[in-house]
Design a protein around this motif. Structure first.
Motif, PDB file in Angstrom:
ATOM      1  N   PRO A   1       0.807  -1.236   0.000  1.00  0.00           N
ATOM      2  CA  PRO A   1       0.000   0.000   0.000  1.00  0.00           C
ATOM      3  C   PRO A   1       0.832   1.275   0.000  1.00  0.00           C
ATOM      4  N   PHE A   2       1.717   1.406  -1.002  1.00  0.00           N
ATOM      5  CA  PHE A   2       2.544   2.603  -1.128  1.00  0.00           C
ATOM      6  C   PHE A   2       2.555   3.063  -2.577  1.00  0.00           C
ATOM      7  N   ASN A   3       2.353   4.347  -2.767  1.00  0.00           N
ATOM      8  CA  ASN A   3       2.484   5.006  -4.068  1.00  0.00           C
ATOM      9  C   ASN A   3       3.827   5.726  -4.122  1.00  0.00           C
ATOM     10  N   ALA A   4       4.419   5.823  -5.294  1.00  0.00           N
ATOM     11  CA  ALA A   4       5.623   6.639  -5.452  1.00  0.00           C
ATOM     12  C   ALA A   4       5.621   7.257  -6.838  1.00  0.00           C
TER      13      ALA A   4
ATOM     14  N   MET B   1      -5.064   8.395 -14.429  1.00  0.00           N
ATOM     15  CA  MET B   1      -3.968   9.351 -14.269  1.00  0.00           C
ATOM     16  C   MET B   1      -2.835   9.046 -15.237  1.00  0.00           C
ATOM     17  N   GLY B   2      -2.437  10.077 -16.004  1.00  0.00           N
ATOM     18  CA  GLY B   2      -1.287   9.973 -16.882  1.00  0.00           C
ATOM     19  C   GLY B   2      -0.151  10.820 -16.339  1.00  0.00           C
ATOM     20  N   ILE B   3       0.799  11.151 -17.192  1.00  0.00           N
ATOM     21  CA  ILE B   3       1.969  11.897 -16.753  1.00  0.00           C
ATOM     22  C   ILE B   3       1.600  13.254 -16.162  1.00  0.00           C
ATOM     23  N   PRO B   4       0.729  14.081 -16.797  1.00  0.00           N
ATOM     24  CA  PRO B   4       0.402  15.388 -16.201  1.00  0.00           C
ATOM     25  C   PRO B   4      -0.210  15.258 -14.809  1.00  0.00           C
TER      26      PRO B   4
ATOM     27  N   TRP C   1       5.292   6.826 -12.383  1.00  0.00           N
ATOM     28  CA  TRP C   1       4.580   6.282 -11.224  1.00  0.00           C
ATOM     29  C   TRP C   1       5.048   4.852 -11.000  1.00  0.00           C
ATOM     30  N   THR C   2       5.277   4.496  -9.743  1.00  0.00           N
ATOM     31  CA  THR C   2       5.835   3.187  -9.415  1.00  0.00           C
ATOM     32  C   THR C   2       5.028   2.514  -8.319  1.00  0.00           C
ATOM     33  N   ARG C   3       4.599   1.295  -8.584  1.00  0.00           N
ATOM     34  CA  ARG C   3       4.036   0.454  -7.529  1.00  0.00           C
ATOM     35  C   ARG C   3       5.172  -0.076  -6.658  1.00  0.00           C
TER      36      ARG C   3
END
Length: 384
Positions: A145-148, A219-222, A255-257
């Motif tokens: 459960p972490f977004n980066a 969600m994309g890059i922007p 974005w990285t899981r």
């Protein structure tokens, strides 16, 4: 393997003697040239600060013995010298021939195939080899459960010099709001051209897996850039300025899981088909990156495999691979779990100072003595 991939820096510390032995003295003598900053001499002991992200105050100091930070593309180019690397190959299946002399055939998407005495699946965290060995369900990574959001960027001369003033290579920033951030130098080929230096940095935070997947659909890059910019407003420097100085249309955003795969779990056991196939590196033990252990355990895999295969003492290949896998599962499985615990603790302000990054720093495993060795051939690397 693909020729044009996103580049990143990778940390090599306790496994450096293993890498030196594997490469040989000629290539090892050129290791300075493949570091993120080829002009920065690796100190015997580095001491980066851990900052309070809200105030910028130093909350701890780390002591890292001899940490090399390699630019992945440069390291891979050096390692590949003298090796016939075939790009664009995608594995589809393996067939096994057990009658002496036994061999395995790897079949590729383009219709070609290769026969070998041994296939080592070192094809990354989303390993096709692992899928073939344990099936798609058991091969799935465990999502945490972490977004980066990672960002690569260059700056003006003055801005780049300011960002490196906190530490020449790495700044670690924890935050009372249960956020984690790191600012790292990615590439500085010319010492006197700060405007050409590239940095990489991220902010990570707790997010339920279900929310992560819902966001991934829209969600994309922007949107990811804006997400990181919003998080950065809670930070002091250097993270605040590193984000604020980005142009509105910046697109080096990733974005990285946060995911892992523990090879020591009973449900993750695989059949090596009499020693004809095995796994190594992220394919065998994907782990979170907050303690910088992934490359080091991958190199430990390689070192142990080489020692076992070249010093077999009359044992069969099946016995050799069984010895390798027994040690690797215990050693790397422990680190998968330790790194997961570390990731949770670094995203909990009340536990940061008890996290493995602070208490164990970059040391191998959870204790000073190495895990038990099942075969004397492995002893040399276990002392590293």
């Amino acid at each position: 393997m693909r020729e044009n991939e996103r580049d990143w820096g990778i940390a090599c510390h306790w496994s450096a003697p293993i890498l030196a032995e594997l490469m040989g003295p000629e290539k090892w003598s050129r290791m300075q040239s493949v570091q993120c900053d080829p002009n920065f001499k690796t100190p015997d002991v580095d001491a980066p600060n851990v900052y309070n992200g809200a105030t910028g105050e130093v909350v701890n100091q780390l002591h890292f013995p001899k940490v090399y930070r390699f630019l992945r593309s440069r390291l891979r180019a050096l390692l590949a010298e003298g090796i016939n690397v075939c790009f664009g190959k995608r594995l589809t299946s393996l067939t096994y021939h057990q009658q002496p002399p036994s061999y395995v055939t790897a079949h590729y998407e383009d219709g070609t195939s290769e026969r070998a005495r041994l296939v080592i699946g070192a094809d990354g965290s989303n390993s096709i080899t692992r899928h073939l060995l344990v099936g798609p369900e058991r091969a799935k990574l465990k999502q945490l459960p972490f977004n980066a959001v990672f960002i690569n960027a260059s700056y003006t001369r003055e801005q780049a010099q300011f960002l490196r003033s906190f530490h020449p290579i790495t700044s670690v920033i924890v935050h009372p709001d249960n956020l984690m951030a790191v600012l790292m130098l990615l590439d500085a080929p010319e010492q006197d051209k700060p405007e050409e230096w590239r940095f990489t940095f991220y902010i990570s935070w707790r997010t339920p897996v279900e929310q992560q997947e819902a966001e991934a659909q829209v969600m994309g890059i922007p949107e990811r850039l804006q997400q990181a910019l919003d998080k950065s407003k809670a930070y002091a420097d250097p993270i605040r300025s590193a984000h604020a100085w980005l142009p509105d249309n910046h697109d080096k955003v990733y974005w990285t899981r946060n995911m892992n795969w523990d090879p020591s779990l009973p449900e993750h056991a695989w059949d090596n088909h009499g020693g004809l196939v095995t796994l190594a590196g992220d394919a065998a033990h994907a782990m979170t990156y907050h303690r910088g252990q992934g490359l080091n355990h991958a190199l430990d895999d390689a070192g142990k495999l080489v020692k076992l295969l070249t010093g077999s003492s009359g044992r069969s290949q099946s016995e050799i691979i069984d010895v390798y896998e027994t040690e690797m599962r215990a050693r790397a499985g422990e680190e998968v779990r330790l790194s997961e615990m570390n990731s949770y603790m670094l995203h909990d302000w009340s536990q940061v100072k008890q996290s493995p990054l602070i208490t164990r720093q970059l040391a191998k495993g959870s204790r000073d003595e190495p895990p038990a060795v099942t075969d004397g051939t492995c002893e040399a690397n276990n002392s590293t």
